[in-house]
Structures are given as structure tokens and as C-alpha cells.
Design a protein around this motif. Structure first.
Motif, short mmCIF file in Angstrom:
data_model
loop_
_atom_site.label_atom_id
_atom_site.label_comp_id
_atom_site.label_asym_id
_atom_site.label_seq_id
_atom_site.Cartn_x
_atom_site.Cartn_y
_atom_site.Cartn_z
N THR A 10 0.59 -1.06 0.11
CA THR A 10 -0.33 0.00 -0.13
C THR A 10 0.63 0.97 0.07
OG1 THR A 10 -0.33 -0.05 2.60
CG2 THR A 10 -1.90 -0.89 1.42
N PRO A 11 0.62 2.13 -0.96
CA PRO A 11 1.32 3.56 -0.96
C PRO A 11 1.41 4.13 0.25
CG PRO A 11 -1.05 3.64 -2.04
CD PRO A 11 -0.85 2.40 -1.53
N ARG A 12 2.37 5.35 1.01
CA ARG A 12 2.40 6.15 1.75
C ARG A 12 2.43 7.63 1.81
NH1 ARG A 12 0.10 1.86 3.15
NH2 ARG A 12 0.42 1.28 5.58
N GLU A 13 2.38 8.48 1.94
CA GLU A 13 2.45 9.96 1.55
C GLU A 13 3.79 9.71 2.94
OE1 GLU A 13 1.22 12.55 -0.58
OE2 GLU A 13 0.06 10.19 -0.95
N ALA A 14 5.46 10.28 2.14
CA ALA A 14 6.94 10.51 2.37
C ALA A 14 6.97 11.97 3.09
CB ALA A 14 7.63 9.97 1.95
N PHE A 15 7.31 12.22 4.37
CA PHE A 15 7.92 13.33 4.33
C PHE A 15 9.00 13.01 5.76
CE2 PHE A 15 3.28 13.23 4.69
CZ PHE A 15 2.66 14.52 4.06
N HIS A 16 9.62 14.10 5.14
CA HIS A 16 11.03 14.75 5.91
C HIS A 16 11.37 15.60 6.73
CE1 HIS A 16 15.70 13.42 4.98
NE2 HIS A 16 15.61 14.30 5.90
N LEU A 17 11.82 15.73 7.65
CA LEU A 17 12.62 17.12 8.50
C LEU A 17 13.85 16.80 8.39
CD1 LEU A 17 11.49 19.34 9.77
CD2 LEU A 17 11.34 18.28 12.01
N ILE A 18 14.54 18.53 8.32
CA ILE A 18 15.72 18.37 9.13
C ILE A 18 15.73 19.55 9.90
CG2 ILE A 18 18.03 19.06 8.55
CD1 ILE A 18 17.67 18.31 5.28
N ASN A 19 16.37 18.93 11.04
CA ASN A 19 16.36 20.01 11.89
C ASN A 19 16.87 21.54 11.71
OD1 ASN A 19 16.48 20.62 14.91
ND2 ASN A 19 18.86 20.14 15.24
N LYS A 20 17.53 21.72 11.04
CA LYS A 20 18.03 23.21 11.14
C LYS A 20 16.93 23.92 10.49
CE LYS A 20 22.25 22.42 12.11
NZ LYS A 20 21.61 20.63 12.70
N GLU A 21 15.67 22.99 9.86
CA GLU A 21 14.42 24.14 9.32
C GLU A 21 13.21 23.95 10.42
OE1 GLU A 21 13.79 20.88 6.40
OE2 GLU A 21 15.29 21.42 4.81
#
Length: 166
Positions: A154-165
Motif C-alpha cells: 500500500t502507498p504512503r505519503e512520505a515526509f522528511h524534516l531536517i533539524n535546521k528547518e
């Protein structure tokens, strides 16, 4: 104020209670596709606990309000991403199986801030039907990077966060 710590087997009944409540909330919010067929099961949570990846957030009264897995290292389902790309290829941790008791808002924010003490890169994924999580991730600065396919296909929406942001 919440204090975060690794979960223990002693926490399992409360963790499962929170997961059951989260499942009911998802259904009431129109999310009929996530956490079906008893997922996450006690066995899944126990594996997280045994691997040292299960965490709980405890309030000043000693009550567990949030549970989640935070796994440092490569997630096999994140190797391929369609419709975009990860923000970087640096080491990261992944938030999985997050569930709140619903006692207060802003749990993804609190969990994210805790996880950023462990790594500078956080990834997470969720169902397209999980509108509250999609809104919270966007509000906190997570960037949508594309779609990943889970082990069950099954598909999932993928997210990423970088600490400096943040």
C-alpha cells in the motif's frame, strides 16, 4: 509537559489502549484504510519494545499520553520513492506507529522535538486519508517528498524534516 522514555513491557496495556483509541478516532475522521485488522498488534509493539525502538510520552501525573516507534537507520520501505526524492541521504530516524490518547493537541510537535534530540533528520509516512497527520506534518515544516510503498503493497505519503528547518 511530557517526559519521553523508552517503553517497557509493563507499558503494553496502556499502549494498546491508546492504539485502540487512535483507531477509533481515525474511523470517526474518515480514515478507513489505516491501522486495519488490529494493526499495530501487541506482537508488533513488543518487537518495537524489545528492539529498543518504542517510546512513550508521560505527563506530570505519570499518565502515558503518546506512544510511537522511533527507529534510527535505514528503513527498507524508504529505499524507493516515487514522485519526488528525499531531502538528503544522511542518516535518519523514522517515526512509526504514533498514537495519542487525545488528551491534548500538538503531539507530533512534541514527538518531533524529542526525536530531534536523537538525530538531525526525521522521516515519516502516513496514509493519504490521515488528514490530521498530513496537516500536522506540513504545519511543523515536514516536506512531502513523494510516495513510498509499504511491505503490504500500500502507498504512503512520505515526509522528511531536517533539524535546521524547524
Amino acid at each position: 509537559m511530557l517526559t519521553f522514555r523508552k517503553a517497557t513491557e509493563h507499558d503494553l496495556p496502556r499502549i494498546m489502549e491508546i492504539c485502540d483509541g487512535a483507531r477509533r478516532f481515525m474511523r470517526s475522521a474518515g480514515n478507513l484504510t489505516q491501522w486495519v485488522n488490529g494493526y499495530p498488534s501487541e506482537q508488533v509493539i513488543l518487537r518495537d519494545i524489545e528492539a529498543g525502538n518504542s517510546y512513550v510520552g508521560i505527563n506530570d501525573s505519570g499518565v502515558i499520553e503518546v506512544t510511537f516507534a522511533f527507529i534510527l537507520g535505514d528503513d527498507p520501505t524508504y529505499k524507493e520513492i516515487s514522485g519526488g526524492a528525499w531531502l538528503n541521504d544522511k542518516p535518519y530516524g523514522t517515526i512509526h506507529r504514533m498514537a495519542s490518547a487525545g488528551l491534548r493537541n500538538g503531539m507530533l510537535d512534541r514527538v518531533t522535538r524529542f526525536c530531534l534530540t536523537l538525530t538531525d533528520n526525521i522521516r515519516l509516512d502516513t496514509h493519504l486519508d490521515n488528514k490530521p497527520m498530513l496537516r500536522a506534518a506540513s504545519r511543523l515544516g515536514y516536506r512531502r517528498c513523494g510516495v513510498i510503498i509499504c511491505q503490504d503493497g500500500t502507498p504512503r505519503e512520505a515526509f522528511h524534516l531536517i533539524n535546521k528547518e524547524i
